[in-house]
Write a protein that holds these residues in place. Structure first.
Motif, PDB file in Angstrom:
ATOM      1  N   SER A 140       0.833  -1.208   0.000  1.00  0.00           N
ATOM      2  CA  SER A 140       0.000   0.000   0.000  1.00  0.00           C
ATOM      3  C   SER A 140       0.864   1.253   0.000  1.00  0.00           C
ATOM      4  CB  SER A 140      -0.931   0.008   1.216  1.00  0.00           C
ATOM      5  OG  SER A 140      -1.895  -1.020   1.118  1.00  0.00           O
ATOM      6  N   ALA A 141       1.966   1.210   0.756  1.00  0.00           N
ATOM      7  CA  ALA A 141       2.869   2.352   0.794  1.00  0.00           C
ATOM      8  C   ALA A 141       3.474   2.601  -0.586  1.00  0.00           C
ATOM      9  CB  ALA A 141       3.970   2.114   1.821  1.00  0.00           C
ATOM     10  N   GLU A 142       3.779   1.519  -1.307  1.00  0.00           N
ATOM     11  CA  GLU A 142       4.350   1.688  -2.643  1.00  0.00           C
ATOM     12  C   GLU A 142       3.317   2.251  -3.612  1.00  0.00           C
ATOM     13  OE1 GLU A 142       7.257  -0.473  -5.851  1.00  0.00           O
ATOM     14  OE2 GLU A 142       6.779  -1.476  -3.964  1.00  0.00           O
ATOM     15  N   ALA A 143       2.081   1.786  -3.526  1.00  0.00           N
ATOM     16  CA  ALA A 143       1.027   2.325  -4.384  1.00  0.00           C
ATOM     17  C   ALA A 143       0.826   3.818  -4.112  1.00  0.00           C
ATOM     18  CB  ALA A 143      -0.272   1.555  -4.150  1.00  0.00           C
ATOM     19  N   TRP A 144       0.918   4.184  -2.841  1.00  0.00           N
ATOM     20  CA  TRP A 144       0.787   5.602  -2.455  1.00  0.00           C
ATOM     21  C   TRP A 144       1.915   6.430  -3.064  1.00  0.00           C
ATOM     22  CZ3 TRP A 144       4.008   8.857   0.388  1.00  0.00           C
ATOM     23  CH2 TRP A 144       3.444  10.074   0.795  1.00  0.00           C
ATOM     24  N   ALA A 145       3.150   5.987  -2.875  1.00  0.00           N
ATOM     25  CA  ALA A 145       4.298   6.732  -3.387  1.00  0.00           C
ATOM     26  C   ALA A 145       4.240   6.850  -4.905  1.00  0.00           C
ATOM     27  CB  ALA A 145       5.597   6.049  -2.961  1.00  0.00           C
ATOM     28  N   ASP A 146       3.791   5.798  -5.565  1.00  0.00           N
ATOM     29  CA  ASP A 146       3.702   5.810  -7.018  1.00  0.00           C
ATOM     30  C   ASP A 146       2.690   6.852  -7.491  1.00  0.00           C
ATOM     31  OD1 ASP A 146       4.465   4.438  -9.585  1.00  0.00           O
ATOM     32  OD2 ASP A 146       2.302   4.115  -9.648  1.00  0.00           O
ATOM     33  N   GLN A 147       1.507   6.894  -6.851  1.00  0.00           N
ATOM     34  CA  GLN A 147       0.478   7.835  -7.265  1.00  0.00           C
ATOM     35  C   GLN A 147       0.865   9.279  -6.940  1.00  0.00           C
ATOM     36  OE1 GLN A 147      -2.414   7.411  -9.066  1.00  0.00           O
ATOM     37  NE2 GLN A 147      -2.372   9.658  -9.024  1.00  0.00           N
ATOM     38  N   VAL A 148       1.441   9.490  -5.747  1.00  0.00           N
ATOM     39  CA  VAL A 148       1.831  10.849  -5.371  1.00  0.00           C
ATOM     40  C   VAL A 148       2.917  11.370  -6.303  1.00  0.00           C
ATOM     41  CG1 VAL A 148       2.931  12.266  -3.577  1.00  0.00           C
ATOM     42  CG2 VAL A 148       1.138  10.627  -2.960  1.00  0.00           C
ATOM     43  N   SER A 149       3.895  10.550  -6.622  1.00  0.00           N
ATOM     44  CA  SER A 149       4.974  11.005  -7.511  1.00  0.00           C
ATOM     45  C   SER A 149       4.448  11.317  -8.908  1.00  0.00           C
ATOM     46  CB  SER A 149       6.093   9.955  -7.579  1.00  0.00           C
ATOM     47  OG  SER A 149       5.642   8.759  -8.180  1.00  0.00           O
ATOM     48  N   ASN A 150       3.388  10.621  -9.315  1.00  0.00           N
ATOM     49  CA  ASN A 150       2.780  10.905 -10.611  1.00  0.00           C
ATOM     50  C   ASN A 150       1.903  12.151 -10.583  1.00  0.00           C
ATOM     51  OD1 ASN A 150       3.913   8.730 -12.004  1.00  0.00           O
ATOM     52  ND2 ASN A 150       2.284   7.331 -11.355  1.00  0.00           N
ATOM     53  N   SER A 151       1.663  12.686  -9.384  1.00  0.00           N
ATOM     54  CA  SER A 151       0.798  13.858  -9.234  1.00  0.00           C
ATOM     55  C   SER A 151       1.590  15.139  -8.967  1.00  0.00           C
ATOM     56  CB  SER A 151      -0.193  13.636  -8.080  1.00  0.00           C
ATOM     57  OG  SER A 151      -1.080  12.575  -8.379  1.00  0.00           O
TER      58      SER A 151
ATOM     59  N   LEU B  83      10.597   3.809  12.132  1.00  0.00           N
ATOM     60  CA  LEU B  83      10.840   4.692  10.994  1.00  0.00           C
ATOM     61  C   LEU B  83      12.239   4.474  10.442  1.00  0.00           C
ATOM     62  CD1 LEU B  83       9.258   8.015  12.308  1.00  0.00           C
ATOM     63  CD2 LEU B  83       8.141   5.992  11.347  1.00  0.00           C
ATOM     64  N   GLY B  84      13.202   4.311  11.348  1.00  0.00           N
ATOM     65  CA  GLY B  84      14.556   4.020  10.910  1.00  0.00           C
ATOM     66  C   GLY B  84      14.681   2.631  10.335  1.00  0.00           C
ATOM     67  N   GLU B  85      14.047   1.677  10.986  1.00  0.00           N
ATOM     68  CA  GLU B  85      14.110   0.292  10.519  1.00  0.00           C
ATOM     69  C   GLU B  85      13.535   0.139   9.121  1.00  0.00           C
ATOM     70  OE1 GLU B  85      11.937  -1.561  13.621  1.00  0.00           O
ATOM     71  OE2 GLU B  85      13.547  -1.345  15.111  1.00  0.00           O
ATOM     72  N   ASN B  86      12.567   1.000   8.754  1.00  0.00           N
ATOM     73  CA  ASN B  86      11.904   0.894   7.453  1.00  0.00           C
ATOM     74  C   ASN B  86      12.501   1.803   6.385  1.00  0.00           C
ATOM     75  OD1 ASN B  86      10.047  -0.973   8.432  1.00  0.00           O
ATOM     76  ND2 ASN B  86       8.528   0.580   8.971  1.00  0.00           N
ATOM     77  N   GLN B  87      13.522   2.602   6.730  1.00  0.00           N
ATOM     78  CA  GLN B  87      13.945   3.622   5.781  1.00  0.00           C
ATOM     79  C   GLN B  87      14.641   3.057   4.541  1.00  0.00           C
ATOM     80  OE1 GLN B  87      17.833   5.932   7.102  1.00  0.00           O
ATOM     81  NE2 GLN B  87      16.405   5.822   8.825  1.00  0.00           N
ATOM     82  N   THR B  88      15.320   1.923   4.660  1.00  0.00           N
ATOM     83  CA  THR B  88      15.940   1.336   3.462  1.00  0.00           C
ATOM     84  C   THR B  88      14.871   0.894   2.478  1.00  0.00           C
ATOM     85  OG1 THR B  88      17.880   0.598   4.716  1.00  0.00           O
ATOM     86  CG2 THR B  88      17.445  -0.485   2.604  1.00  0.00           C
ATOM     87  N   GLU B  89      13.834   0.243   2.996  1.00  0.00           N
ATOM     88  CA  GLU B  89      12.718  -0.164   2.142  1.00  0.00           C
ATOM     89  C   GLU B  89      12.000   1.064   1.581  1.00  0.00           C
ATOM     90  OE1 GLU B  89      10.028  -2.506   0.019  1.00  0.00           O
ATOM     91  OE2 GLU B  89      11.990  -2.948   0.907  1.00  0.00           O
ATOM     92  N   ALA B  90      11.885   2.107   2.391  1.00  0.00           N
ATOM     93  CA  ALA B  90      11.235   3.337   1.930  1.00  0.00           C
ATOM     94  C   ALA B  90      11.981   3.921   0.735  1.00  0.00           C
ATOM     95  CB  ALA B  90      11.166   4.344   3.064  1.00  0.00           C
ATOM     96  N   GLN B  91      13.307   3.961   0.787  1.00  0.00           N
ATOM     97  CA  GLN B  91      14.066   4.517  -0.331  1.00  0.00           C
ATOM     98  C   GLN B  91      13.919   3.653  -1.588  1.00  0.00           C
ATOM     99  OE1 GLN B  91      16.081   7.691  -0.263  1.00  0.00           O
ATOM    100  NE2 GLN B  91      15.245   7.182  -2.275  1.00  0.00           N
ATOM    101  N   ARG B  92      13.889   2.334  -1.405  1.00  0.00           N
ATOM    102  CA  ARG B  92      13.670   1.460  -2.568  1.00  0.00           C
ATOM    103  C   ARG B  92      12.320   1.745  -3.224  1.00  0.00           C
ATOM    104  NH1 ARG B  92      15.284  -3.067   0.968  1.00  0.00           N
ATOM    105  NH2 ARG B  92      17.504  -3.500   0.707  1.00  0.00           N
ATOM    106  N   ILE B  93      11.307   1.931  -2.381  1.00  0.00           N
ATOM    107  CA  ILE B  93       9.968   2.217  -2.908  1.00  0.00           C
ATOM    108  C   ILE B  93       9.967   3.544  -3.653  1.00  0.00           C
ATOM    109  CG2 ILE B  93       7.622   2.867  -2.213  1.00  0.00           C
ATOM    110  CD1 ILE B  93       7.794   0.692  -0.042  1.00  0.00           C
ATOM    111  N   TYR B  94      10.542   4.565  -3.070  1.00  0.00           N
ATOM    112  CA  TYR B  94      10.607   5.862  -3.741  1.00  0.00           C
ATOM    113  C   TYR B  94      11.329   5.751  -5.079  1.00  0.00           C
ATOM    114  CZ  TYR B  94       9.050   8.770   0.252  1.00  0.00           C
ATOM    115  OH  TYR B  94       8.329   9.394   1.245  1.00  0.00           O
ATOM    116  N   ASP B  95      12.409   4.997  -5.102  1.00  0.00           N
ATOM    117  CA  ASP B  95      13.174   4.849  -6.343  1.00  0.00           C
ATOM    118  C   ASP B  95      12.342   4.161  -7.420  1.00  0.00           C
ATOM    119  OD1 ASP B  95      15.320   6.047  -5.095  1.00  0.00           O
ATOM    120  OD2 ASP B  95      16.401   4.177  -4.708  1.00  0.00           O
TER     121      ASP B  95
END
Length: 351
Positions: A194-205, A334-346
């Protein structure tokens, strides 16, 4: 970012901090019988002139001499790594739990047990193992154009993925620690998919490619470049309380909402940690405890426009009433998830 080395000297003996659970250790005595003052070295990612007053107040209560080095958190981390066991640093202070997690993950901090800190700082705002303690709260909010957007259309972060906002969103780089922690929170509450779907839509907006800091995003909303922006609350408050007519006009055209991230607003912290090889461990704990006192809390947030972690503190001028909801997610995630967060953003193409 300024780099400063501030020296505060005294020949007083260390005394117990009023209201703190531990006292500082006694000053060393040199051969001629004179008391040699303790030294406490603070590595700080804060860059506010008012911090000198905090050091002065701590000195007045304890007789401990503070030496403060200021730089950005990544530079301080690399400095501590390079200095190793020889580092003079006793404390590191940085904004964002994700930044403090990096220091802990690198083995540069140590666990602390303090009844004072544990009684004042909510469990969600401190490391579960005692490596760092939140000292002031900051919220990641949504700033919006009051003439074009209703607050209830953007009062949760998931709502930013609404296709109706296509071409209307401004944000800073995904590599910024504030955005990494925000997505880390959404991963924790919504799940990675769900977080990836969110990041994908926001970046497209996006109305434009991410550029600049949070203040730039708010100003872009006021200028009509976009109608919605993601920012930390205090950037808007500083505009609203600025002596500049232009800054106040930006705030008058916009408003902020403490958007829900799945289990309440996205709260983060300015936090402090005792370094792994602190030469003055007891003094370091005493300083963190001082920052948790009513006096320390008031001084810590006066210039930054953050919120205290302690109840009953008078808020700085211009701060809106904070959300009543208490943070549910421990900020260590938040720190534990930040590597995955950057992958999703990328993968989402969020620069």
């Amino acid at each position: 970012m300024r780099h400063r080395l501030a020296f505060i000297s005294t020949l007083c003996l260390a005394v117990t901090i009023s209201g703190c659970g531990e006292s500082s250790s006694p000053s060393a005595t040199v051969e001629n019988g004179a008391a040699e003052p303790q030294i406490l070295t603070v590595y700080s990612a804060r860059h506010y002139d008012g911090d000198q007053a905090i050091y002065d107040a701590f000195q007045a209560k304890t007789g401990i001499e503070i030496r403060a080095r200021e730089s950005r958190a990544p530079q301080l981390l690399e400095t501590l790594r390079a200095e190793g066991d020889a580092s003079p640093a006793d404390i590191v202070i940085a904004a964002d739990a994700g930044a403090l997690w990096r220091f802990k993950d690198a083995g540069l901090t140590q666990p602390v047990t303090s009844e004072t800190l544990e009684s004042v700082v909510p469990a969600a705002l401190r490391d579960p193992e005692g490596h760092w303690f939140g000292l002031a709260k900051r919220y990641r909010v949504v700033a919006y154009d009051k003439a074009r957007v209703q607050a209830d259309a953007v009062d949760t972060f998931p709502k930013l993925a609404d296709p109706a906002l296509d071409g209307e969103i401004c944000a800073r780089s995904s590599a910024n620690i504030y955005n990494l922690s925000l997505l880390g929170h959404l991963i924790e509450t919504q799940g990675a998919d769900s977080a990836e779907a969110w990041a994908d839509q926001v970046s497209n907006s996006f109305a434009r490619d991410p550029a600049g800091g949070d203040t730039d995003q708010i100003k872009a909303v006021a200028a009509g470049a976009c109608s919605v922006a993601i920012a930390n609350h205090y950037y808007w408050v500083r505009l609203a309380t600025s002596e500049s007519d232009a800054d106040r006009e930006v705030a008058e055209k916009t408003a902020i909402v403490f958007a829900d991230a799945g289990d309440g607003p996205h709260v983060n912290v300015t936090a402090g940690a005792v370094t792994a090889n602190a030469p003055n461990r007891e003094g370091a704990i005493a300083f963190l405890e001082f920052l948790a006192t009513p006096e320390g809390q008031a001084m810590l947030i006066a210039e930054t426009k953050e919120y205290p972690v302690r109840d009953g503190i008078t808020l700085p001028n211009g701060l809106p009433t904070p959300p009543s909801a208490k943070p549910a997610t421990n900020l260590a995630s938040l720190g534990e998830n930040q590597t995955e967060a950057q992958r999703i953003y990328d993968r989402a193409g969020w620069p």
